[in-house]
Design a protein around this motif. Structure first.
Motif, short mmCIF file in Angstrom:
data_model
loop_
_atom_site.label_atom_id
_atom_site.label_comp_id
_atom_site.label_asym_id
_atom_site.label_seq_id
_atom_site.Cartn_x
_atom_site.Cartn_y
_atom_site.Cartn_z
N SER A 227 -1.64 2.65 19.97
CA SER A 227 -0.58 3.73 19.64
C SER A 227 -0.56 3.99 18.14
O SER A 227 -1.01 3.32 17.15
CB SER A 227 0.69 3.21 20.03
N ARG A 228 -0.19 5.24 17.53
CA ARG A 228 0.01 5.46 16.31
C ARG A 228 1.03 4.45 15.63
O ARG A 228 2.13 4.82 15.97
CB ARG A 228 0.16 6.96 16.19
N PRO A 229 0.65 4.00 14.69
CA PRO A 229 1.65 2.92 13.87
C PRO A 229 2.63 3.54 13.30
O PRO A 229 2.66 3.52 11.78
CB PRO A 229 0.98 1.89 13.04
N ASP A 230 3.56 4.28 13.75
CA ASP A 230 4.64 5.24 13.05
C ASP A 230 5.53 4.21 11.94
O ASP A 230 5.77 4.94 10.88
CB ASP A 230 5.58 6.19 13.95
N TRP A 231 5.76 3.17 12.62
CA TRP A 231 6.58 2.20 11.52
C TRP A 231 5.95 1.70 10.38
O TRP A 231 6.56 1.52 9.41
CB TRP A 231 6.89 0.67 12.45
N ILE A 232 4.73 2.19 10.22
CA ILE A 232 4.07 1.91 8.78
C ILE A 232 3.81 3.20 8.25
O ILE A 232 3.84 3.27 7.06
CB ILE A 232 2.65 1.21 9.21
N LEU A 233 3.50 4.15 8.91
CA LEU A 233 2.94 5.72 8.23
C LEU A 233 4.21 6.25 7.73
O LEU A 233 4.27 7.32 6.86
CB LEU A 233 2.26 6.39 9.27
N VAL B 251 0.82 -1.22 -0.06
CA VAL B 251 -0.05 -0.02 -0.05
C VAL B 251 0.81 1.35 -0.06
O VAL B 251 1.90 1.39 0.78
CB VAL B 251 -0.95 -0.19 1.23
N PRO B 252 0.60 2.12 -0.73
CA PRO B 252 1.55 3.41 -1.02
C PRO B 252 1.57 4.16 0.31
O PRO B 252 0.43 4.17 1.24
CB PRO B 252 1.13 4.22 -2.11
N VAL B 253 2.49 4.72 0.96
CA VAL B 253 2.59 5.47 1.80
C VAL B 253 1.41 6.48 2.40
O VAL B 253 0.94 6.47 3.23
CB VAL B 253 4.06 6.00 2.18
N GLU B 254 1.34 7.22 1.24
CA GLU B 254 0.11 8.39 1.43
C GLU B 254 -1.09 7.64 1.83
O GLU B 254 -1.83 8.20 2.44
CB GLU B 254 0.20 9.23 0.08
N ALA B 255 -1.40 6.51 1.03
CA ALA B 255 -2.54 5.85 1.25
C ALA B 255 -2.69 5.28 2.65
O ALA B 255 -3.71 5.28 3.38
CB ALA B 255 -2.84 4.52 0.33
N ARG B 256 -1.52 4.73 3.14
CA ARG B 256 -1.48 4.25 4.52
C ARG B 256 -1.91 5.35 5.60
O ARG B 256 -2.76 5.34 6.39
CB ARG B 256 -0.14 3.85 4.93
N ARG B 257 -1.29 6.58 5.38
CA ARG B 257 -1.78 7.81 6.24
C ARG B 257 -2.96 8.15 6.20
O ARG B 257 -3.67 8.65 7.04
CB ARG B 257 -0.85 9.11 5.88
N GLU B 258 -3.58 8.13 4.80
CA GLU B 258 -5.13 8.40 4.52
C GLU B 258 -5.86 7.47 5.42
O GLU B 258 -7.04 7.64 6.06
CB GLU B 258 -5.51 8.55 3.34
N LEU B 259 -5.51 6.18 5.37
CA LEU B 259 -6.19 5.02 6.02
C LEU B 259 -6.25 5.13 7.40
O LEU B 259 -7.25 4.95 8.16
CB LEU B 259 -5.62 3.57 5.62
N TYR B 260 -4.91 5.71 8.15
CA TYR B 260 -5.10 5.96 9.58
C TYR B 260 -5.93 7.03 10.11
O TYR B 260 -6.32 6.97 10.92
CB TYR B 260 -3.52 6.50 9.65
N LYS B 261 -6.07 8.16 9.12
CA LYS B 261 -6.89 9.16 9.53
C LYS B 261 -8.55 8.61 9.45
O LYS B 261 -8.91 9.27 10.31
CB LYS B 261 -6.74 10.25 8.36
N LEU B 262 -8.55 7.70 8.56
CA LEU B 262 -9.92 7.13 8.53
C LEU B 262 -10.51 6.32 9.70
O LEU B 262 -11.50 6.40 10.34
CB LEU B 262 -10.01 6.28 7.31
N TYR B 263 -9.23 5.65 10.33
CA TYR B 263 -9.44 4.88 11.57
C TYR B 263 -8.96 5.56 12.96
O TYR B 263 -8.84 4.84 13.66
CB TYR B 263 -9.09 3.42 11.37
N GLU B 264 -8.42 6.73 12.69
CA GLU B 264 -7.67 7.19 13.76
C GLU B 264 -8.51 7.30 15.11
O GLU B 264 -8.31 7.19 16.42
CB GLU B 264 -7.17 8.83 13.55
N PRO B 265 -10.06 7.71 15.09
CA PRO B 265 -10.45 7.61 16.12
C PRO B 265 -10.84 6.53 17.14
O PRO B 265 -10.70 6.37 18.14
CB PRO B 265 -11.97 8.22 15.70
N ASP B 266 -10.70 5.14 16.38
CA ASP B 266 -10.51 4.21 16.96
C ASP B 266 -9.29 3.95 17.76
O ASP B 266 -9.19 3.53 18.76
CB ASP B 266 -10.94 3.03 16.17
N PHE B 267 -8.20 4.18 17.06
CA PHE B 267 -7.00 4.33 17.73
C PHE B 267 -6.89 4.99 19.08
O PHE B 267 -6.59 4.85 19.78
CB PHE B 267 -5.85 4.64 16.66
#
Length: 417
Positions: A409-415, A387-403
Protein backbone atom coordinates in the motif's frame (compact mmCIF):
# COMPACT_ATOMS: atom_id res chain seq x y z
CA UNK A 1 34.52 -55.48 -75.07
CA UNK A 2 35.00 -51.73 -75.08
CA UNK A 3 31.42 -51.21 -73.86
CA UNK A 4 31.95 -53.61 -70.93
CA UNK A 5 35.14 -51.87 -69.89
CA UNK A 6 33.44 -48.48 -70.09
CA UNK A 7 30.59 -49.79 -67.92
CA UNK A 8 33.04 -51.02 -65.27
CA UNK A 9 34.75 -47.63 -65.25
CA UNK A 10 31.42 -45.88 -64.65
CA UNK A 11 30.52 -48.33 -61.87
CA UNK A 12 33.85 -47.73 -60.12
CA UNK A 13 33.55 -43.96 -60.44
CA UNK A 14 29.95 -44.05 -59.17
CA UNK A 15 30.91 -46.18 -56.18
CA UNK A 16 33.77 -43.86 -55.27
CA UNK A 17 31.44 -40.89 -55.54
CA UNK A 18 28.88 -42.50 -53.23
CA UNK A 19 31.55 -43.37 -50.67
CA UNK A 20 32.74 -39.77 -50.73
CA UNK A 21 29.16 -38.53 -50.21
CA UNK A 22 28.71 -40.87 -47.22
CA UNK A 23 31.95 -39.63 -45.64
CA UNK A 24 30.96 -35.99 -46.11
CA UNK A 25 27.45 -36.64 -44.77
CA UNK A 26 28.76 -38.36 -41.62
CA UNK A 27 31.26 -35.59 -40.91
CA UNK A 28 28.72 -32.79 -41.33
CA UNK A 29 25.48 -34.36 -40.14
CA UNK A 30 25.92 -37.85 -38.82
CA UNK A 31 28.03 -37.04 -35.77
CA UNK A 32 25.75 -34.23 -34.63
CA UNK A 33 22.70 -36.44 -35.28
CA UNK A 34 24.22 -39.06 -33.03
CA UNK A 35 24.94 -36.42 -30.36
CA UNK A 36 21.44 -34.99 -30.46
CA UNK A 37 19.96 -38.37 -29.60
CA UNK A 38 22.38 -39.23 -26.83
CA UNK A 39 20.62 -38.40 -23.54
CA UNK A 40 22.85 -36.95 -20.84
CA UNK A 41 21.19 -36.45 -17.47
CA UNK A 42 22.55 -35.61 -14.01
CA UNK A 43 21.74 -37.61 -10.92
CA UNK A 44 21.79 -41.33 -10.15
CA UNK A 45 21.52 -43.79 -13.01
CA UNK A 46 21.77 -47.54 -13.41
CA UNK A 47 25.43 -48.47 -13.93
CA UNK A 48 26.66 -48.83 -17.45
CA UNK A 49 29.98 -49.90 -18.93
CA UNK A 50 32.58 -47.15 -18.75
CA UNK A 51 32.92 -45.36 -22.09
CA UNK A 52 35.98 -46.12 -24.10
CA UNK A 53 38.36 -43.17 -24.33
CA UNK A 54 38.26 -41.44 -27.65
CA UNK A 55 39.77 -38.27 -29.02
CA UNK A 56 37.71 -35.12 -28.50
CA UNK A 57 39.11 -32.38 -30.70
CA UNK A 58 36.39 -29.95 -29.62
CA UNK A 59 33.82 -29.74 -26.88
CA UNK A 60 30.29 -30.57 -27.97
CA UNK A 61 27.67 -27.89 -27.25
CA UNK A 62 26.37 -28.66 -23.77
CA UNK A 63 23.18 -26.63 -24.02
CA UNK A 64 21.34 -29.60 -25.48
CA UNK A 65 22.50 -31.75 -22.60
CA UNK A 66 20.93 -29.32 -20.14
CA UNK A 67 17.59 -29.44 -21.94
CA UNK A 68 17.63 -33.24 -22.23
CA UNK A 69 18.73 -33.59 -18.61
CA UNK A 70 15.84 -31.56 -17.37
CA UNK A 71 13.15 -33.01 -19.60
CA UNK A 72 14.29 -36.61 -19.22
CA UNK A 73 14.92 -36.62 -15.49
CA UNK A 74 12.47 -34.23 -13.93
CA UNK A 75 9.46 -33.68 -16.15
CA UNK A 76 7.25 -35.55 -18.54
CA UNK A 77 7.11 -33.19 -21.55
CA UNK A 78 3.96 -31.11 -21.44
CA UNK A 79 2.72 -32.34 -18.08
CA UNK A 80 4.89 -30.62 -15.49
CA UNK A 81 4.75 -33.75 -13.36
CA UNK A 82 7.67 -35.83 -12.04
CA UNK A 83 8.76 -38.79 -14.10
CA UNK A 84 8.90 -42.29 -12.71
CA UNK A 85 11.82 -42.80 -10.38
CA UNK A 86 14.68 -44.85 -11.73
CA UNK A 87 14.91 -48.05 -9.65
CA UNK A 88 17.97 -48.16 -7.46
CA UNK A 89 20.63 -50.63 -8.51
CA UNK A 90 21.48 -53.01 -5.69
CA UNK A 91 24.42 -54.74 -7.31
CA UNK A 92 27.84 -54.23 -5.74
CA UNK A 93 26.12 -52.61 -2.77
CA UNK A 94 29.19 -52.92 -0.57
CA UNK A 95 31.14 -50.69 -2.93
CA UNK A 96 28.43 -48.03 -2.91
CA UNK A 97 27.52 -47.79 0.74
CA UNK A 98 29.68 -44.73 1.35
CA UNK A 99 28.84 -43.02 -1.91
CA UNK A 100 26.33 -40.18 -1.69
CA UNK A 101 23.26 -40.62 -3.85
CA UNK A 102 21.05 -37.53 -4.35
CA UNK A 103 17.56 -37.95 -2.95
CA UNK A 104 15.01 -38.55 -5.67
CA UNK A 105 11.86 -39.49 -3.73
CA UNK A 106 8.93 -37.09 -3.80
CA UNK A 107 6.98 -36.28 -0.68
CA UNK A 108 3.28 -37.03 -0.86
CA UNK A 109 0.92 -34.61 0.89
CA UNK A 110 -2.50 -35.57 2.14
CA UNK A 111 -4.06 -32.21 1.24
CA UNK A 112 -3.44 -30.42 -2.07
CA UNK A 113 -1.29 -27.34 -1.86
CA UNK A 114 -3.74 -25.29 -3.93
CA UNK A 115 -6.55 -25.96 -1.44
CA UNK A 116 -4.37 -24.83 1.45
CA UNK A 117 -3.41 -21.63 -0.32
CA UNK A 118 -7.05 -20.73 -0.93
CA UNK A 119 -7.62 -20.73 2.82
CA UNK A 120 -4.73 -18.42 3.54
CA UNK A 121 -5.19 -14.76 4.29
CA UNK A 122 -2.50 -13.85 1.76
CA UNK A 123 -2.53 -15.96 -1.39
CA UNK A 124 0.70 -16.16 -3.45
CA UNK A 125 -1.43 -16.84 -6.51
CA UNK A 126 -3.15 -13.50 -5.96
CA UNK A 127 0.26 -11.84 -5.84
CA UNK A 128 1.23 -13.49 -9.11
CA UNK A 129 -1.96 -12.32 -10.82
CA UNK A 130 -1.43 -8.78 -9.50
CA UNK A 131 2.03 -8.80 -11.03
CA UNK A 132 0.59 -9.74 -14.41
CA UNK A 133 -2.15 -7.12 -14.17
CA UNK A 134 0.24 -4.28 -13.35
CA UNK A 135 2.59 -5.30 -16.17
CA UNK A 136 -0.37 -5.26 -18.59
CA UNK A 137 -1.68 -1.93 -17.24
CA UNK A 138 -0.63 0.89 -19.57
CA UNK A 139 -1.26 3.53 -16.90
CA UNK A 140 1.60 2.20 -14.76
CA UNK A 141 4.82 3.26 -16.46
CA UNK A 142 8.41 2.73 -15.37
CA UNK A 143 11.77 2.38 -17.16
CA UNK A 144 12.25 -0.90 -19.00
CA UNK A 145 8.67 -2.08 -18.58
CA UNK A 146 7.92 -2.46 -22.30
CA UNK A 147 11.20 -3.97 -23.42
CA UNK A 148 11.45 -7.62 -24.37
CA UNK A 149 13.54 -10.21 -22.58
CA UNK A 150 16.04 -10.08 -25.46
CA UNK A 151 16.55 -6.37 -24.80
CA UNK A 152 17.71 -6.91 -21.21
CA UNK A 153 21.51 -6.50 -21.09
CA UNK A 154 23.41 -9.56 -19.97
CA UNK A 155 24.90 -7.70 -16.97
CA UNK A 156 21.36 -7.14 -15.63
CA UNK A 157 20.67 -10.89 -15.45
CA UNK A 158 23.15 -11.58 -12.66
CA UNK A 159 20.48 -12.03 -9.97
CA UNK A 160 18.78 -15.02 -11.58
CA UNK A 161 20.22 -18.18 -9.99
CA UNK A 162 19.57 -21.46 -11.80
CA UNK A 163 19.32 -24.94 -10.28
CA UNK A 164 19.23 -27.46 -13.12
CA UNK A 165 18.92 -30.44 -10.78
CA UNK A 166 15.42 -29.49 -9.66
CA UNK A 167 14.36 -27.05 -12.38
CA UNK A 168 14.32 -23.90 -10.24
CA UNK A 169 15.19 -20.27 -10.96
CA UNK A 170 15.47 -17.85 -8.05
CA UNK A 171 15.87 -14.10 -8.41
CA UNK A 172 17.54 -12.89 -5.26
CA UNK A 173 16.80 -9.48 -3.79
CA UNK A 174 19.28 -8.20 -1.19
CA UNK A 175 17.77 -7.40 2.21
CA UNK A 176 14.97 -9.91 1.61
CA UNK A 177 16.32 -13.07 3.26
CA UNK A 178 18.46 -13.68 0.21
CA UNK A 179 21.29 -15.21 2.29
CA UNK A 180 19.10 -18.09 3.40
CA UNK A 181 17.58 -18.61 -0.03
CA UNK A 182 21.06 -18.64 -1.55
CA UNK A 183 21.99 -21.32 0.99
CA UNK A 184 19.01 -23.39 -0.13
CA UNK A 185 20.00 -22.99 -3.79
CA UNK A 186 23.53 -24.19 -2.95
CA UNK A 187 22.11 -27.28 -1.23
CA UNK A 188 19.73 -28.04 -4.10
CA UNK A 189 22.32 -27.58 -6.84
CA UNK A 190 24.96 -29.45 -4.80
CA UNK A 191 27.52 -26.83 -5.76
CA UNK A 192 29.33 -27.11 -2.41
CA UNK A 193 30.95 -30.44 -1.63
CA UNK A 194 33.32 -31.73 1.00
CA UNK A 195 35.20 -34.97 0.35
CA UNK A 196 32.87 -35.60 -2.57
CA UNK A 197 29.72 -35.28 -0.46
CA UNK A 198 27.37 -32.31 -1.13
CA UNK A 199 26.55 -30.02 1.77
CA UNK A 200 22.97 -30.69 2.93
CA UNK A 201 22.67 -28.31 5.88
CA UNK A 202 22.01 -24.72 4.72
CA UNK A 203 23.17 -23.16 8.00
CA UNK A 204 26.50 -24.99 7.79
CA UNK A 205 27.46 -23.04 4.67
CA UNK A 206 29.88 -20.21 5.59
CA UNK A 207 28.58 -16.72 4.95
CA UNK A 208 31.53 -15.82 2.71
CA UNK A 209 30.63 -18.72 0.41
CA UNK A 210 26.93 -17.89 0.42
CA UNK A 211 27.60 -14.63 -1.42
CA UNK A 212 30.50 -15.94 -3.50
CA UNK A 213 29.43 -15.69 -7.14
CA UNK A 214 31.32 -18.87 -8.02
CA UNK A 215 28.83 -20.85 -5.93
CA UNK A 216 25.86 -19.87 -8.11
CA UNK A 217 25.15 -20.38 -11.79
CA UNK A 218 23.38 -17.22 -12.90
CA UNK A 219 21.92 -16.17 -16.24
CA UNK A 220 24.69 -13.69 -16.93
CA UNK A 221 27.16 -16.61 -16.98
CA UNK A 222 25.33 -18.35 -19.81
CA UNK A 223 27.20 -16.43 -22.49
CA UNK A 224 30.55 -17.80 -21.38
CA UNK A 225 29.28 -21.38 -21.29
CA UNK A 226 26.82 -21.52 -24.18
CA UNK A 227 27.91 -18.73 -26.52
CA UNK A 228 25.36 -17.85 -29.19
CA UNK A 229 22.87 -20.35 -27.77
CA UNK A 230 22.77 -18.60 -24.37
CA UNK A 231 19.68 -16.44 -24.82
CA UNK A 232 17.71 -19.28 -26.42
CA UNK A 233 18.58 -21.60 -23.55
CA UNK A 234 17.54 -18.94 -21.02
CA UNK A 235 14.10 -18.80 -22.64
CA UNK A 236 13.79 -22.59 -22.60
CA UNK A 237 14.57 -22.72 -18.89
CA UNK A 238 12.29 -19.79 -18.12
CA UNK A 239 9.48 -21.72 -19.78
CA UNK A 240 10.22 -25.09 -18.14
CA UNK A 241 11.53 -24.19 -14.70
CA UNK A 242 9.71 -22.88 -11.62
CA UNK A 243 10.63 -19.24 -11.02
CA UNK A 244 10.31 -17.42 -7.70
CA UNK A 245 11.41 -14.34 -5.79
CA UNK A 246 10.84 -12.80 -2.37
CA UNK A 247 10.11 -9.11 -1.77
CA UNK A 248 9.35 -6.77 1.13
CA UNK A 249 7.96 -3.28 1.74
CA UNK A 250 10.24 -1.03 -0.39
CA UNK A 251 10.68 1.68 2.27
CA UNK A 252 11.41 -0.87 4.99
CA UNK A 253 13.96 -2.46 2.68
CA UNK A 254 15.69 0.94 2.33
CA UNK A 255 15.85 1.32 6.10
CA UNK A 256 17.25 -2.19 6.43
CA UNK A 257 19.91 -1.47 3.81
CA UNK A 258 20.95 1.74 5.55
CA UNK A 259 21.16 0.06 8.96
CA UNK A 260 23.20 -2.84 7.63
CA UNK A 261 25.63 -0.92 5.42
CA UNK A 262 26.08 2.41 7.19
CA UNK A 263 25.25 1.87 10.86
CA UNK A 264 27.65 -1.07 10.99
CA UNK A 265 31.35 -0.95 10.22
CA UNK A 266 31.66 -1.74 6.53
CA UNK A 267 34.85 -0.44 4.99
CA UNK A 268 33.83 -1.09 1.41
CA UNK A 269 30.48 0.70 1.65
CA UNK A 270 32.03 3.53 3.64
CA UNK A 271 34.62 4.25 0.94
CA UNK A 272 32.27 3.75 -2.01
CA UNK A 273 29.15 5.51 -0.74
CA UNK A 274 29.38 7.04 2.75
CA UNK A 275 32.30 9.33 1.87
CA UNK A 276 30.35 10.61 -1.14
CA UNK A 277 27.33 11.40 1.06
CA UNK A 278 29.47 13.15 3.64
CA UNK A 279 31.16 15.34 1.02
CA UNK A 280 27.95 16.23 -0.80
CA UNK A 281 25.42 16.64 2.00
CA UNK A 282 27.30 16.94 5.33
CA UNK A 283 29.82 19.68 4.43
CA UNK A 284 32.69 17.25 5.03
CA UNK A 285 35.22 18.24 2.37
CA UNK A 286 37.73 15.76 3.77
CA UNK A 287 35.73 12.98 5.49
CA UNK A 288 37.54 10.37 7.60
CA UNK A 289 39.66 8.08 5.50
CA UNK A 290 38.42 4.84 7.08
CA UNK A 291 35.23 3.51 8.61
CA UNK A 292 36.94 3.01 11.98
CA UNK A 293 38.04 6.63 12.02
CA UNK A 294 34.53 7.74 11.03
CA UNK A 295 32.90 5.73 13.83
CA UNK A 296 35.43 6.98 16.36
CA UNK A 297 34.90 10.63 15.42
CA UNK A 298 31.14 10.24 15.04
CA UNK A 299 31.17 11.54 11.47
CA UNK A 300 28.75 9.28 9.61
CA UNK A 301 25.98 9.79 7.05
CA UNK A 302 22.39 9.98 8.33
CA UNK A 303 19.31 8.39 6.81
CA UNK A 304 18.38 11.82 5.49
CA UNK A 305 21.74 11.96 3.67
CA UNK A 306 21.01 8.52 2.26
CA UNK A 307 17.61 9.68 0.94
CA UNK A 308 19.23 12.70 -0.72
CA UNK A 309 21.85 10.43 -2.25
CA UNK A 310 19.15 8.22 -3.80
CA UNK A 311 17.33 11.25 -5.25
CA UNK A 312 20.46 12.98 -6.51
CA UNK A 313 20.66 12.75 -10.37
CA UNK A 314 24.44 12.49 -10.05
CA UNK A 315 24.10 9.12 -8.30
CA UNK A 316 22.73 7.16 -11.27
CA UNK A 317 24.88 9.19 -13.62
CA UNK A 318 27.99 7.92 -11.84
CA UNK A 319 26.89 4.28 -11.66
CA UNK A 320 23.66 2.24 -11.28
CA UNK A 321 22.11 1.86 -7.86
CA UNK A 322 23.84 -0.70 -5.68
CA UNK A 323 21.90 -3.96 -5.50
CA UNK A 324 20.99 -3.37 -1.85
CA UNK A 325 18.80 -0.41 -2.75
CA UNK A 326 18.16 -0.98 -6.44
CA UNK A 327 14.48 -1.40 -7.23
CA UNK A 328 13.23 -4.98 -7.45
CA UNK A 329 11.78 -4.42 -10.92
CA UNK A 330 15.32 -3.62 -12.10
CA UNK A 331 16.82 -6.67 -10.41
CA UNK A 332 14.27 -9.32 -11.39
CA UNK A 333 12.44 -7.97 -14.48
CA UNK A 334 8.94 -9.10 -13.43
CA UNK A 335 7.30 -7.84 -16.63
CA UNK A 336 9.62 -9.91 -18.82
CA UNK A 337 9.73 -13.02 -16.60
CA UNK A 338 6.49 -14.67 -15.51
CA UNK A 339 7.23 -15.69 -11.94
CA UNK A 340 5.38 -18.70 -10.59
CA UNK A 341 5.70 -17.69 -6.94
CA UNK A 342 6.06 -14.30 -5.25
CA UNK A 343 6.88 -14.54 -1.55
CA UNK A 344 6.78 -11.72 1.02
CA UNK A 345 9.33 -11.35 3.77
CA UNK A 346 6.52 -10.35 6.09
CA UNK A 347 5.19 -13.92 5.82
CA UNK A 348 8.54 -15.55 5.09
CA UNK A 349 8.24 -18.82 7.05
CA UNK A 350 4.74 -19.60 5.82
CA UNK A 351 5.57 -18.70 2.23
CA UNK A 352 8.81 -20.68 2.33
CA UNK A 353 7.02 -23.79 3.56
CA UNK A 354 4.52 -23.68 0.72
CA UNK A 355 7.16 -22.84 -1.86
CA UNK A 356 9.37 -25.78 -0.93
CA UNK A 357 6.36 -28.04 -1.18
CA UNK A 358 5.50 -26.53 -4.55
CA UNK A 359 9.07 -27.24 -5.70
CA UNK A 360 8.80 -30.77 -4.26
CA UNK A 361 12.01 -30.38 -2.31
CA UNK A 362 10.62 -30.03 1.22
CA UNK A 363 11.94 -33.53 1.91
CA UNK A 364 15.43 -32.42 0.87
CA UNK A 365 15.86 -29.04 2.56
CA UNK A 366 14.12 -26.76 5.04
CA UNK A 367 14.09 -22.99 5.16
CA UNK A 368 16.39 -21.96 8.05
CA UNK A 369 14.53 -20.75 11.11
CA UNK A 370 14.57 -16.96 11.45
CA UNK A 371 15.14 -15.05 14.66
CA UNK A 372 12.77 -12.39 13.27
CA UNK A 373 15.44 -9.75 13.68
CA UNK A 374 13.76 -7.64 11.04
CA UNK A 375 13.42 -3.95 10.45
CA UNK A 376 9.82 -3.35 11.51
CA UNK A 377 7.31 -1.44 9.40
CA UNK A 378 6.28 0.47 12.51
CA UNK A 379 9.70 2.14 12.50
CA UNK A 380 9.09 3.89 9.19
CA UNK A 381 7.67 7.06 10.69
CA UNK A 382 10.64 7.48 13.02
CA UNK A 383 13.21 6.88 10.30
CA UNK A 384 11.56 9.18 7.78
CA UNK A 385 10.95 11.93 10.33
CA UNK A 386 14.34 13.44 9.45
CA UNK A 387 13.56 13.43 5.73
CA UNK A 388 11.64 16.44 4.35
CA UNK A 389 8.09 15.59 3.21
CA UNK A 390 8.79 16.60 -0.38
CA UNK A 391 11.82 14.30 -0.46
CA UNK A 392 9.68 11.46 0.92
CA UNK A 393 7.20 11.92 -1.93
CA UNK A 394 9.98 11.95 -4.50
CA UNK A 395 11.41 8.82 -2.93
CA UNK A 396 8.02 7.14 -3.20
CA UNK A 397 7.87 7.98 -6.91
CA UNK A 398 11.29 6.38 -7.30
CA UNK A 399 10.08 3.14 -5.72
CA UNK A 400 6.40 3.30 -6.65
CA UNK A 401 6.69 0.53 -9.27
CA UNK A 402 7.80 -1.88 -6.55
CA UNK A 403 4.93 -0.81 -4.29
CA UNK A 404 2.41 -1.36 -7.10
CA UNK A 405 3.87 -4.53 -8.59
CA UNK A 406 4.12 -6.43 -5.33
CA UNK A 407 0.94 -5.29 -3.59
CA UNK A 408 2.27 -2.88 -0.96
CA UNK A 409 0.00 0.00 0.00
CA UNK A 410 0.98 3.61 -0.53
CA UNK A 411 2.43 4.81 2.85
CA UNK A 412 0.20 7.87 3.25
CA UNK A 413 1.08 8.18 6.94
CA UNK A 414 4.62 9.08 5.79
CA UNK A 415 3.84 11.04 2.63
CA UNK A 416 1.09 13.33 3.98
CA UNK A 417 2.64 14.56 7.22
Amino acid sequence: MGTTRMFRVFVLLGSAFMILLIIIYWDDVGASHFYLHTPVSPGPRAPRPPPQPKPQPSRAPSFLNDIDAFVNQFLEPGTGEPTDIVPADTSNQSEKEERYVPRREWKVHLSPIAAELRDRQVNPERRRRLLQEICANDTVVFPGKQRSFDDIPNKELDHLIVDDRHGVIYCYVPKVACSNWKRIMIVLSESLQQDGVPQRDPLAIPRDLVHNSSMHFTFNKFWKRYGKFARHLMKVKLKKYTKFLFVRDPFVRLISAFRNKFEMRNEDFYRRFAQVMLRRYANQTTPPTSVDEAFTSGVRPTFSHFARYLLDPRTEKDLPFNEHWRQVYRLCHPCQIQYDFVGHLETAEEDAEHLLRLLRVDNVVEFPASHRNLTASSWEVDWFSTVPVEARRELYKLYEPDFRLFGYSRPDWILNE
